[in-house]
Scaffold this motif. Structure first.
Motif, mmCIF file in Angstrom:
data_model
loop_
_atom_site.group_PDB
_atom_site.id
_atom_site.type_symbol
_atom_site.label_atom_id
_atom_site.label_comp_id
_atom_site.label_asym_id
_atom_site.label_seq_id
_atom_site.Cartn_x
_atom_site.Cartn_y
_atom_site.Cartn_z
ATOM 1 N N GLU A 1 0.821 -1.215 0.000
ATOM 2 C CA GLU A 1 0.000 0.000 0.000
ATOM 3 C C GLU A 1 0.853 1.262 0.000
ATOM 4 O O GLU A 1 0.604 2.207 0.735
ATOM 5 N N THR B 1 2.357 4.697 -1.309
ATOM 6 C CA THR B 1 2.080 5.859 -2.160
ATOM 7 C C THR B 1 3.159 6.902 -1.900
ATOM 8 O O THR B 1 3.468 7.224 -0.748
ATOM 9 N N GLN C 1 4.302 10.799 -3.223
ATOM 10 C CA GLN C 1 3.858 11.956 -4.007
ATOM 11 C C GLN C 1 5.019 12.920 -4.205
ATOM 12 O O GLN C 1 5.885 13.052 -3.335
ATOM 13 N N CYS D 1 0.939 11.906 -7.693
ATOM 14 C CA CYS D 1 1.284 10.565 -7.231
ATOM 15 C C CYS D 1 2.299 9.961 -8.199
ATOM 16 O O CYS D 1 2.018 9.798 -9.385
ATOM 17 N N ASP E 1 2.438 4.200 -6.698
ATOM 18 C CA ASP E 1 1.232 3.702 -6.039
ATOM 19 C C ASP E 1 1.231 2.177 -6.186
ATOM 20 O O ASP E 1 0.792 1.636 -7.192
ATOM 21 N N GLU F 1 0.274 -1.526 -4.529
ATOM 22 C CA GLU F 1 -0.541 -2.243 -3.548
ATOM 23 C C GLU F 1 0.296 -3.272 -2.797
ATOM 24 O O GLU F 1 0.331 -3.301 -1.585
ATOM 25 N N LEU G 1 7.228 8.912 2.427
ATOM 26 C CA LEU G 1 6.051 8.213 1.910
ATOM 27 C C LEU G 1 4.776 8.949 2.306
ATOM 28 O O LEU G 1 4.667 9.460 3.420
ATOM 29 N N ARG H 1 1.922 7.241 2.252
ATOM 30 C CA ARG H 1 1.334 6.177 3.059
ATOM 31 C C ARG H 1 2.005 4.861 2.676
ATOM 32 O O ARG H 1 2.751 4.801 1.689
ATOM 33 N N GLY H 2 1.739 3.834 3.461
ATOM 34 C CA GLY H 2 2.225 2.509 3.105
ATOM 35 C C GLY H 2 3.414 2.061 3.924
ATOM 36 O O GLY H 2 3.910 2.783 4.779
ATOM 37 N N GLY I 1 3.946 4.619 -12.162
ATOM 38 C CA GLY I 1 4.022 4.421 -10.712
ATOM 39 C C GLY I 1 3.312 3.184 -10.202
ATOM 40 O O GLY I 1 3.269 2.952 -8.994
ATOM 41 N N ARG I 2 2.724 2.391 -11.095
ATOM 42 C CA ARG I 2 1.991 1.185 -10.667
ATOM 43 C C ARG I 2 2.681 -0.068 -11.200
ATOM 44 O O ARG I 2 3.378 -0.010 -12.214
#
Lengths: 270, 267
Positions: free
Chosen positions: B10, B12, B14, B19, B22, B24, B57, B59-60, B223-224
């Motif tokens: 998770e 993310t 920026q 972003c 990102d 998961e 970060l 988040r994550g 970013g994924r």
């Protein structure tokens, strides 16, 4: 007749200023931040100007001058170039303009308040010929502290000189070690400035180090040769000026420039 | 089964309110070469920097070598980074650089040796061993600034290995190298992995750079994570066309991989 008692502290002062400036020049030139010298000088001037406005005078102005230069060094040391997305030289440029603005604001206030700013101006444009033993001891103390610091953190400083980002990635405490060196650079330069003047120090920071880079390889050797060439510029320049009756500061600057030119030629001929 | 070298969940990141990463879930297996591929701006270097604790970060969680990287304070972060050998994409080349090749490789031992301590004989032995293993013995006393780009890259890899790392991160180790040097670099990565079984995280743009031992590829885009798997599974003709445009085909042969124009390769 050459009065050795009078001129001995001048000769020792020139030698120490040359050696210490040459030594720290290895880092300043090696990291391509020659603007640091100018920046520290103006920060020291700004500190002294406001010290003077607060009523300090003479040797006591060294303390606010040191406060100004050390504070500026700390700002540079604690700023992470990657986080602020600014190159060191851009940060130095900002600090230089800010400290210069403050210094000239203070000098202007001296005029408005009807006070003399001679003591303050002497800090930037001090003359080696007026160097006394008290100044020499101060210079020796600051140079000694620099040598001890470099000896203690030599391997970390060598890594930082290569690349601050790489050193941090290799697990070296860059902010701590780099800030410590910057503080000592600020102290050594401020003490040297007020004794021998700004013009001479700028040339003694860059020329001996640049000459050493031409002549030898390896961090330790470059530092040693930079200090030796700086000392030779300081002492040699003074002796030539004494023999020819030319201004000592200008001759020292020219000797250090000539040493750099000779070193570049030696490298070319090899 | 041993714990992954890195676990990302998770995540993310920026930059300028945009972003840039990102993810998961992404695990980098222990003892394997993992290649991180993607177009420019896909987030590859940002992911590396997040693994090293250089990125804030949004988040994550980023867990590398059993360390919760974002939660490490300065001293612990420095200790953590000493366990990772990092070869950056850009090398700091300055003509005024006074360091010799041996001194540059020795930087890898600096963090491990610790503050206020000189190098021991063992430190220098490790430095000299990696200088020799990477064929830099004759250049050890030369100025780093004066050797070729390929030799400089080898010196930086020797520096990372002199750290005796538990994870090796290589950010485009073949950037700006000619074909001959590129192949030598692929051999070096393959050899290091064969001899040490280190987990290696390799960022690259070209499939040609993947060593035969690399059986795990992560494809990033915007970013994924777009795909994870073997090079053959991730780099299918359709995906290459979708990523880089039509007119390209992929060759997978003898453990090596290449993308060539669809017109065909002339022999």
């Amino acid at each position: 007749m050459f009065d050795l008692v009078f001129w001995l502290p001048v000769m020792v002062g020139g030698t120490v200023a040359g050696a210490s400036s040459g030594l720290l020049g290895t880092f300043i030139v090696g990291m391509r931040i020659p603007f640091l010298g100018v920046c520290v000088a103006h920060a020291a001037l700004a500190g002294a100007v406001f010290g003077s406005l607060c009523g300090l005078e003479g040797q006591a102005l060294l303390f606010p001058a040191l406060a100004g230069s050390v504070l500026t060094a700390l700002v540079l040391g604690l700023l992470d170039p990657q986080r602020v997305h600014l190159d060191d030289n851009v940060v130095l440029s900002f600090l230089f303009s800010a400290t210069m603005g403050l210094a000239f604001l203070g000098i202007g206030l001296h005029g408005i308040l009807g006070r003399s700013d001679n003591d303050v101006r002497g800090l930037l444009w001090g003359s080696l010929n007026f160097c006394r033993w008290r100044d020499v001891w101060l210079m020796l103390a600051s140079a000694g502290a620099l040598v001890i610091y470099i000896a203690l953190f030599f391997k970390e400083l060598r890594a930082i000189m290569f690349s601050r980002a790489d050193a941090a990635a290799a697990g070296i405490r860059v902010t701590v070690v780099w800030s410590g060196l910057l503080i000592l650079i600020a102290v050594v330069l401020t003490v040297n400035f007020q004794t021998v003047g700004g013009l001479m120090i700028y040339s003694l920071i860059s020329n001996p180090a640049a000459a050493a880079f031409q002549l030898v390889k390896g961090c330790r050797r470059v530092m040693l040769w930079s200090a030796i060439l700086g000392a030779a510029s300081g002492l040699g320049g003074f002796l030539i000026s004494a023999a020819t009756d030319l201004p000592s500061g200008a001759v020292i600057v020219l000797v250090s420039s000539a040493l750099l030119a000779v070193a570049a030629l030696i490298r070319r001929w090899r | 089964m041993s714990a992954p070298a890195a676990e990302i969940s998770e995540l993310t990141v920026q930059a300028a309110r945009r972003c840039v990463l990102d993810i998961e879930q992404l695990n980098l297996p222990a003892g394997q070469i993992t290649a991180l591929l993607g177009r420019n701006g896909a987030g590859k270097t940002t992911l590396l920097r997040a693994c090293l604790g250089f990125v804030k970060l949004a988040r994550g969680a980023v867990r590398v070598l059993d360390c919760d990287v974002p939660r490490l304070e300065a001293a612990a972060l420095a200790r953590f980074r000493r366990r990772i050998g990092y070869v950056p994409q850009l090398l700091p080349i300055r003509s005024e650089m006074p360091l010799t090749v041996r001194e540059v490789v020795a930087i890898g031992r600096t963090g491990r040796a610790g503050l206020f301590r000189s190098f021991t004989r063992t430190d220098w032995q490790v430095v000299d061993e990696w200088i020799e293993r990477l064929g830099l013995g004759a250049l050890a006393g030369r100025s780093f600034a004066e050797i070729s780009g390929g030799e400089q890259r080898k010196a930086i890899i020797a520096r990372a290995m002199a750290q005796q790392p538990e994870l090796l991160i290589l950010d485009e180790p073949t950037a700006n190298l000619d074909l001959g040097w590129r192949e030598r670099m692929v051999e070096i990565i393959q050899q290091i992995h064969a001899e040490t079984a280190l987990p290696i995280l390799l960022v690259c743009h070209e499939l040609e750079v993947l060593p035969p031992a690399c059986r795990n590829v992560v494809l990033l885009g915007d970013g994924r994570v777009l795909a994870v798997g073997t090079p053959e599974n991730v780099f299918t003709g359709e995906r290459v066309t979708a990523l880089y445009g039509a007119g390209l085909r992929v060759i997978h042969e003898h453990g090596r991989h290449a993308v060539v124009p669809r017109g065909g390769a002339h022999v």
